[in-house]
Design a protein around this motif. Sequence first.
Motif, short mmCIF file in Angstrom:
data_model
loop_
_atom_site.label_atom_id
_atom_site.label_comp_id
_atom_site.label_asym_id
_atom_site.label_seq_id
_atom_site.Cartn_x
_atom_site.Cartn_y
_atom_site.Cartn_z
N ALA A 12 1.29 -1.31 -0.12
CA ALA A 12 0.17 0.17 -0.05
C ALA A 12 0.68 1.30 -0.30
N ARG A 13 1.69 0.86 1.00
CA ARG A 13 3.03 1.97 0.78
C ARG A 13 2.21 4.18 0.75
N PRO A 14 1.11 4.31 1.95
CA PRO A 14 1.05 5.79 2.16
C PRO A 14 1.44 6.68 2.20
N VAL A 15 1.77 7.37 2.69
CA VAL A 15 2.31 8.94 2.78
C VAL A 15 2.31 9.54 3.97
N ASP A 16 0.88 9.07 5.37
CA ASP A 16 0.70 9.52 5.88
C ASP A 16 1.65 10.66 6.64
N GLN A 17 2.58 9.42 6.72
CA GLN A 17 3.93 10.54 7.88
C GLN A 17 4.06 11.61 7.33
N HIS A 18 5.00 11.95 6.16
CA HIS A 18 4.97 13.04 4.99
C HIS A 18 3.94 13.90 5.52
N VAL A 48 9.87 3.79 10.90
CA VAL A 48 10.65 4.62 10.30
C VAL A 48 10.39 4.05 8.72
N THR A 49 11.02 5.63 8.06
CA THR A 49 10.42 6.24 6.64
C THR A 49 11.59 7.06 6.28
N VAL A 50 12.36 6.65 4.77
CA VAL A 50 13.30 6.74 4.27
C VAL A 50 13.22 8.34 3.66
N THR A 51 11.67 7.85 2.78
CA THR A 51 11.40 9.82 2.20
C THR A 51 10.40 9.89 2.68
N GLY A 52 10.27 9.94 3.74
CA GLY A 52 9.55 10.53 5.23
C GLY A 52 10.56 11.93 5.30
N THR A 53 11.69 10.32 5.46
CA THR A 53 12.60 11.52 7.28
C THR A 53 12.86 12.31 6.08
N GLU A 54 13.34 12.30 4.86
CA GLU A 54 14.12 13.12 4.16
C GLU A 54 13.40 14.26 4.03
N ASN A 55 12.07 13.65 3.47
CA ASN A 55 11.31 15.10 3.33
C ASN A 55 10.74 16.08 4.23
N LEU A 56 10.83 15.70 5.50
CA LEU A 56 10.39 16.83 6.20
C LEU A 56 12.13 16.80 7.02
N MET A 57 13.54 16.50 6.97
CA MET A 57 14.49 17.10 6.47
C MET A 57 14.29 18.29 5.62
N MET A 58 14.24 18.01 4.30
CA MET A 58 13.94 19.35 3.54
C MET A 58 13.89 20.57 3.92
N ALA A 59 12.39 19.49 4.39
CA ALA A 59 11.34 21.17 4.80
C ALA A 59 11.44 21.72 6.20
N ALA A 60 12.64 21.12 7.06
CA ALA A 60 12.63 21.76 8.23
C ALA A 60 14.27 22.55 8.33
N CYS A 61 14.49 22.72 6.82
CA CYS A 61 14.98 23.08 6.58
C CYS A 61 15.83 24.74 6.41
N LEU A 62 14.35 25.32 6.11
CA LEU A 62 13.63 26.51 6.47
C LEU A 62 12.44 26.84 6.84
N ALA A 63 12.37 25.67 7.33
CA ALA A 63 11.38 26.13 8.76
C ALA A 63 11.81 27.34 9.89
N ALA A 64 11.11 28.24 10.73
CA ALA A 64 11.76 29.09 11.55
C ALA A 64 11.17 28.17 12.76
N GLY A 65 12.70 28.32 13.51
CA GLY A 65 13.37 27.50 14.37
C GLY A 65 13.58 25.89 14.42
N GLU A 66 13.88 24.84 15.75
CA GLU A 66 14.46 24.11 15.10
C GLU A 66 13.41 23.31 14.82
N THR A 67 14.18 21.68 14.73
CA THR A 67 12.87 20.70 14.09
C THR A 67 13.77 20.02 14.33
N VAL A 68 12.91 18.49 15.48
CA VAL A 68 13.73 17.04 15.84
C VAL A 68 12.89 16.48 15.08
#
Length: 416
Positions: A120-126, A161-181
Amino acid sequence: MDKLLIEGGPRLAGEIAISGAKNAALPLLCAALLTRDPVTFTHVPDLNDIGTMLRLLAQMGVKVEREGSTVTLDAGGLDTPVAPYELVKTMRASILVLGPLVARMGEARVSLPGGCAIGARPVDQHIKGLQAMGAEIAVEQGYVHARTARLKGARLFTDMVTVTGTENLMMAACLAAGETVIENAAREPEVVDLANCLVAMGARISGAGTDVIRIQGVESLHGTTHRIMPDRIETGTYLCAAAATGGDVRLTGTSACYLDAVVDKLMDAGCEIETGRDFIHLHASRRLTAVSIRTAPYPAFPTDMQAQFMAINTVAEGTAVIRETIFENRYMHAVELIRLGADIRIDGNTAVVQGKPALEGATVMATDLRASASLVIAGLVARGETLVERIYHLDRGYEHLEQKLAALGARVRRVR
Ligand code: UD1
């Protein structure tokens, strides 16, 4: 549709160079969306999935220049933050444009990838992660529509653990205001390669390669040049092909440090392996011993190598038990291997493979990328001719497959 005709028997021997990693290149190309400056990537593999991603980026207004294995992307004129169904449906990794687009443009419309052959490979985590960062997200008419003024840093926890999910969120967080963990982050080497490139673009990231990644958002990123890491799954696939044929093969431009779990299992199977900073040499002098595997997120055994190990176990001495814990429907290659004479029983996510002295060539059908690779390996050891149909799957992920196999002495031919 192209097919691959394989005459089984020859022992693979010789040396080939490993290509840049598909699964590193796809998120890296999307990272270029995060800046107005040009970003240059070298060692980009010549694969259908890369072509699809470049078309997707081009229709968003990104200028694409490609010369051999070097690709320069200029997203200065990015004006259409949309990923249409026609492109997304052929490649699930298209979802990787979502994070960068929302972060830079404050808006994105990305088609839902839908199901695919291996589950099924959903993208709910992204989606959940971007919502936690303040994006308003609606799913309408098969599209994820995300909007925000500016993303805000947040604590994110993914359910699995999601590979593309982690990558998507890491990229998004680069330009976000403040810290993302990002907690429960994927530790795959491709995540680290992406983080290294983002840092070279001015991002502030720590912890990539561990399960907690911290990102301090910045106002903007700048251009850079980045060399794509070697493809560890391509590496593992050629090691399996060499092992199954009792071969002697040296793979260059790659490193065992990305695939300890795979190298370990090949040694358990009876292969001799010598490794250096940028090469792996495998020598197999006798029939392999069956090896059991259980797939799990990195650094454990990769699901993308499961099918190839099923193939080598079909002709090994003894019985192997294979457990697939990442995808719920990733045994389609088993029925095709059975057509070649393999003895495989499937029960839920477990496959029991009883090794046989030999397989017999037949016509088989490729169902997904790594399944196709397992059929090629089986074809290389089967008696007589094996015809692998639907090899467009292989063209998505293995650069110059027939040429590389031929360079190692395999008798393979593409037929139309
Ligand atoms: C990536 C790789 C793929 C590999 C897989 C697992 C790329 C381009 N592809 O795929 O080759 O097989 O990792 O190593 O890098 N899941 C959800 N919800 C989500 C996200 C994932 O339920 O939002 C589930 C998936 O259905 C799957 C598991 O989590 O069961 C892991 O999937 P994930 O790591 O996300 O795979 P991909 O990133 O798509």
